[in-house]
Design an enzyme around this catalytic site. Structure first.
Site: not given
Ligand code: CNA
Length: 386
Positions: A94-96, A98, A103-106, A176, A179, A181, A198, A206, A209, A233
């Site tokens: 995710a750092g590429i 920001t 935002p990244d995660f951690r 990972q 995406n 984005d 990821h 769904c 189904c 469904c």
């Protein structure tokens, strides 16, 4: 941040110098360090034999000769040029993105996991857990709306990866980020060069189904504040990003199996390397393959005990035997510009970023102008995508 990157390089260089014993240490100091090394080597051998991790030192020594002449960014550049690299793999987190405003995660404070209190989750990662999502999908879709890309543009780092490909150096780009984005695609990297480990927001299915829906269908539901339900469904429809507890796409395993044994340089960008099995890809390159980390912080490295014992896995920046791992600490954009400058493509990269950003802005302006003037066109475009 660039200065801390440079400091990182200097420390690598210092380490390399002390390896050949030409530092400024006194004779006593030198003897002491030889005794320490002897003790460490004895402990290493003892544990290696007892635990069955014994390595063929001769083989490692021979490989050492084949890898970097210097464990530094300059060593990597020399390696790319002299070895005529053609199978570079980039691994991105995710750092590429920001720098594009996503935002990244951690990252403490600004990362997603620090800002989820309002969703009252049992823990921050629950928002991406499949079990929790099945019971309560609303928090995920509220977050998705907040994060939905408006006018994000790819970062310099994305264009650097595109250049690597256009120069014939890139074997594959593994990402990972989930995406939402799709910035790699916007930057012009061909789909066959990208492995979205990821998953992606590009398609949705769904949960019941398995009927497929397009990104535009999903976008409309997300923006109407409703939990997307299947037209066939009534099951909940989830974007094809991989949640905790779900399998990774088959393409990830198939490509990794084929690509990593061929890799001649691994560049890891903007990842904390904390999530498996993505993180352990770094250990699937050949033993002689150099690995360059460009990140704000060190990641994926073996702890010092395992490094001293030459055991375990992970990046190995600090051991005296390091002949292939380099950490450049700073922003991905600065790190990639620095690499491009050293490879002689610096101006080409700067121009590519400017030209592409102008082109994307123009395209975005034209689209929003057309949609204001002819609102029905928006509806038509959306239904065509379904
Ligand atoms: P991360 O864990 O947020 O790490 C980002 C890294 O980039 C950190 O080391 C930062 O210091 C660094 N960084 C941030 N900005 C920059 C910058 N501009 N330049 C250089 N470095 C920078 O993100 P990752 O992509 O590494 O990790 C993946 C996420 C996805 C994990 O934290 C998971 O929790 C998350 N996730 C995973 C799943 C799954 O595995 N199925 C599902 C949902 C979420």
């Amino acid at each position: 941040m660039a200065s801390s990157g440079r400091d990182g390089d200097e420390s690598q260089k210092g380490e390399a110098e002390s390896c050949v014993g030409n530092g400024s240490s006194s004779k006593d100091g030198y003897q002491q360090s030889n005794e320490d090394e002897g003790a460490v080597e004895l402990i290493r051998r003892y544990f290696a034999e007892k635990l069955g991790f014994s390595e063929d030192k001769k083989e490692v020594f021979q490989e050492k000769v084949k890898a970097l002449t210097e464990a530094s960014v300059d060593g990597v550049i020399k390696y790319i040029q002299e070895r005529n690299c053609k199978n570079i793999i980039t691994m991105a987190g995710a750092g590429i993105s920001t720098a594009a405003g996503i935002p990244d995660f951690r990252s403490p404070g600004c990362g997603l996991y620090s800002n989820l209190q309002k969703y009252k989750l049992p823990d921050p990662q629950a928002i991406f857990e499949i079990g929790f999502f099945r019971q309560n999908p609303q928090p995920f879709f509220t977050l998705a709306k907040e994060l939905y890309p408006g006018s994000f543009k790819p970062t310099l780092c994305h264009y650097f990866i595109r250049l690597l490909n256009e120069k014939g150096l890139l074997l594959r780009h593994y990402t990972q980020k989930q995406n939402i984005d799709t910035l790699e695609r916007v930057a012009g990297l061909p789909a066959e060069k990208i492995v979205e480990a990821h998953g992606t927001f590009h398609t949705s299915h769904c949960l019941e189904c398995k009927h497929e829906y397009t990104v535009d269908w999903m976008k409309e539901r997300i923006f109407s504040d409703s939990v997307p339900t299947c037209e066939k469904c009534d099951g909940v429809v989830k974007p094809d990003i991989v949640f905790f507890g779900e399998d990774l796409p088959t393409r990830f395993f198939v490509c990794a199996e084929k690509d990593f044994p061929k890799c001649d340089l691994l560049i890891i960008l903007g990842s904390s390397l904390t999530v498996q099995p993505f993180a352990s890809l770094i250990d699937r390159v050949p033993k002689v393959c150099p690995r360059l980390l460009i990140n704000r912080e060190r990641a994926g490295h073996r702890d010092w005990v395992m490094a001293a014992l030459q055991m375990g896995r992970g990046l190995d920046f600090d051991s005296r035997d390091n002949f292939r791992d380099v950490a450049w600490l700073g922003s991905c954009d600065e790190g990639c510009q620095m690499l491009a400058d050293k490879l002689g493509w610096g101006d080409e990269l700067r121009k590519l970023v400017v030209d592409e950003h102008v082109r994307i802005s123009k395209q975005q302006n034209e689209t929003s102008k057309r949609q204001t003037e002819y609102p029905s066109e928006k509806k038509r475009a959306e239904s065509e995508h379904q």
